[in-house]
Design an enzyme around this catalytic site. Structure first.
Site, PDB file in Angstrom:
ATOM      1  N   LYS A   1       0.827  -1.254  -0.164  1.00 21.34           N
ATOM      2  CA  LYS A   1      -0.096   0.111  -0.077  1.00 21.34           C
ATOM      3  C   LYS A   1       0.899   1.092   0.095  1.00 21.34           C
ATOM      4  O   LYS A   1       2.026   1.176   0.636  1.00 21.34           O
ATOM      5  CB  LYS A   1      -0.959   0.033   1.242  1.00 21.34           C
ATOM      6  CG  LYS A   1      -0.365  -0.037   2.561  1.00 21.34           C
ATOM      7  CD  LYS A   1       0.169   1.463   3.279  1.00 21.34           C
ATOM      8  CE  LYS A   1       0.872   1.478   4.398  1.00 21.34           C
ATOM      9  NZ  LYS A   1       1.689   2.358   5.019  1.00 21.34           N
TER      10      LYS A   1
ATOM     11  N   ALA B   1      10.164  -3.186   6.140  1.00 21.00           N
ATOM     12  CA  ALA B   1      10.246  -2.101   6.999  1.00 21.00           C
ATOM     13  C   ALA B   1      10.373  -0.965   6.097  1.00 21.00           C
ATOM     14  O   ALA B   1      11.134   0.335   6.315  1.00 21.00           O
ATOM     15  CB  ALA B   1      11.496  -2.257   7.973  1.00 21.00           C
TER      16      ALA B   1
ATOM     17  N   GLY C   1       7.516   1.121   4.959  1.00 23.46           N
ATOM     18  CA  GLY C   1       6.405   2.028   5.037  1.00 23.46           C
ATOM     19  C   GLY C   1       5.326   1.405   4.081  1.00 23.46           C
ATOM     20  O   GLY C   1       4.437   2.317   3.453  1.00 23.46           O
ATOM     21  N   MET C   2       5.452   0.323   3.282  1.00 22.92           N
ATOM     22  CA  MET C   2       4.353  -0.126   2.375  1.00 22.92           C
ATOM     23  C   MET C   2       3.525  -1.332   2.841  1.00 22.92           C
ATOM     24  O   MET C   2       3.000  -2.082   2.272  1.00 22.92           O
ATOM     25  CB  MET C   2       5.196  -0.449   1.097  1.00 22.92           C
ATOM     26  CG  MET C   2       5.994   0.748   0.428  1.00 22.92           C
ATOM     27  SD  MET C   2       6.578   0.556  -1.251  1.00 22.92           S
ATOM     28  CE  MET C   2       4.876   0.282  -1.980  1.00 22.92           C
ATOM     29  N   ALA C   3       3.644  -1.397   4.169  1.00 16.97           N
ATOM     30  CA  ALA C   3       2.810  -2.514   4.801  1.00 16.97           C
ATOM     31  C   ALA C   3       3.179  -4.026   4.496  1.00 16.97           C
ATOM     32  O   ALA C   3       2.451  -4.809   4.604  1.00 16.97           O
ATOM     33  CB  ALA C   3       1.403  -2.516   4.413  1.00 16.97           C
ATOM     34  N   GLY C   4       4.418  -4.279   4.102  1.00 15.46           N
ATOM     35  CA  GLY C   4       4.713  -5.618   3.831  1.00 15.46           C
ATOM     36  C   GLY C   4       4.364  -6.714   4.891  1.00 15.46           C
ATOM     37  O   GLY C   4       3.907  -7.734   4.524  1.00 15.46           O
ATOM     38  N   GLY C   5       4.901  -6.382   6.224  1.00 12.09           N
ATOM     39  CA  GLY C   5       4.444  -7.275   7.268  1.00 12.09           C
ATOM     40  C   GLY C   5       3.161  -7.356   7.675  1.00 12.09           C
ATOM     41  O   GLY C   5       2.682  -8.441   7.638  1.00 12.09           O
TER      42      GLY C   5
ATOM     43  N   ASP D   1      -2.480  -1.718  10.124  1.00  8.01           N
ATOM     44  CA  ASP D   1      -2.364  -1.732   8.787  1.00  8.01           C
ATOM     45  C   ASP D   1      -3.108  -2.872   8.201  1.00  8.01           C
ATOM     46  O   ASP D   1      -3.274  -3.129   6.990  1.00  8.01           O
ATOM     47  CB  ASP D   1      -1.211  -1.470   8.204  1.00  8.01           C
ATOM     48  CG  ASP D   1      -0.783   0.027   8.273  1.00  8.01           C
ATOM     49  OD1 ASP D   1      -1.573   0.768   8.661  1.00  8.01           O
ATOM     50  OD2 ASP D   1       0.394   0.374   7.989  1.00  8.01           O
TER      51      ASP D   1
END
Ligand code: C5P
Length: 316
Positions: free
Chosen positions: A19, A106, A108-112, A146
């Protein structure tokens, strides 16, 4: 189609997008330490894939260019998602989860969060738990602010700490470039820096000092009409100053993208990935090429959005 993993067992594979936050309005720090948000999410076409296969116990593997930065212990959100679903249904979380990682780690693209939503849907499908969408969303919200958006995708306004979602209409496809930085930034550290900057400026960082965050009417209209120039003018991220304070070199990346013709540039979420909005796919390609040559980032990727949220792509 059957997609066996390395053990040869059948599995369920879920594809989940990254995202970008086209608006991230951050309210005051709440008594629970979180911040109230008006968080306008857009899902973009960079994907992680999570494959769940039957196993004797919960195990986790990860492949991809940044796989060495992904924790494979119980702190991994995908493992926590499998445990949460199993606990609710009285099941043993006997599953192997494999993450094929393409979303920056890590960044800021909501990978986790994508991996958590993917693991949840993959385990629900593999185990036949038949959880309702509301139940899946409730588990997502427990796992992270998120995570619900990673499940639903598209575009949405996130209220509360970002977990209370309202879908948003989008009238077109937006073309983006993402500049990937070396190393990550810790989301709690960026929120803390945002509070510190607010305190230092005399604004105050608590809910009592800061008005409720609201979505921008101009931004919502730009999404509705699908107009990239209008969206470019309305992009806004209250965490950007904090991310730049912790990582001043990001200013050069932002400048390199706008110098190359991007309509607008901003830090993606809590960073350090930076996002550049382009007028069309050709311009996005040109901006990505210029960013790669600029020496201000590790690499640059293009992706369009909105795209769908977590989806089963292979089962059996
Ligand atoms: O919910 P999530 O686990 O993604 O949040 C990570 C951290 O980011 C929180 O512990 C908190 O420090 C910060 N955060 C926040 N306000 C939000 C979302 C996250 O302060 N709305």
């Amino acid at each position: 189609m059957s997609r066996p993993d390395s053990t040869g067992a059948p599995g369920t594979t879920v594809r989940v997008p990254a995202k970008v936050n086209v608006q991230l309005a951050v309210g005051g720090r709440r008594p629970d330490g979180f911040h109230d948000l008006a968080n306008v999410f857009l899902a973009v076409g960079l994907y992680d894939e999570v494959t769940a296969t039957p196993a004797d116990a919960l195990t986790l593997t990860c492949t991809g260019p940044d796989a060495d930065q992904v924790p494979l212990d119980d702190t991994n959100l995908a493992a926590r998602a499998a445990r949460a679903l199993a606990a609710r249904h009285g099941l043993d979380p006997a599953v192997h989860l494999h993450i094929a990682k393409d979303i920056p780690v890590a960044g800021g693209m909501a990978g986790g969060s994508a991996d958590a939503a993917g693991a949840l849907l993959a385990c629900d499908t593999l185990w036949g738990t038949g959880a309702t969408q509301d139940e899946l969303l409730a588990i997502c919200a427990e796992l992270g602010s998120d995570v619900p958006f990673s499940l639903v995708g598209g575009a949405a306004l996130g209220r509360g700490r970002g977990e209370l979602l309202e879908p948003l209409p989008v009238g077109g496809t937006f073309h983006w470039v993402f500049a990937v930085a070396d190393g990550g930034l810790s989301t709690p550290a960026v929120y803390k820096e945002c509070d510190r900057l607010r305190d230092a400026s005399g604004t105050g960082a608590t809910t009592a000092d800061i008005p409720d965050p609201e979505p921008s009417p101009a931004l919502l209209a730009a999404l509705r009409t699908g107009d990239p120039a209008a969206l470019a003018a309305a992009l806004d991220n209250d965490l950007q100053a904090a991310a730049l304070s912790l990582r001043p070199s990001l200013a050069a990346t932002l400048a390199a993208g706008t110098d190359a013709g991007a309509l607008a540039a901003l830090v993606s979420g809590s960073g350090p990935t930076t996002a550049f909005l382009a007028a069309d796919a050709d311009q996005a390609d040109r901006v990505a090429t210029a960013l790669r040559a600029s020496g201000t980032c590790r690499t640059a990727r293009t992706a369009a959005g909105p795209v769908a949220g977590a989806r089963v792509v292979a089962n059996g």
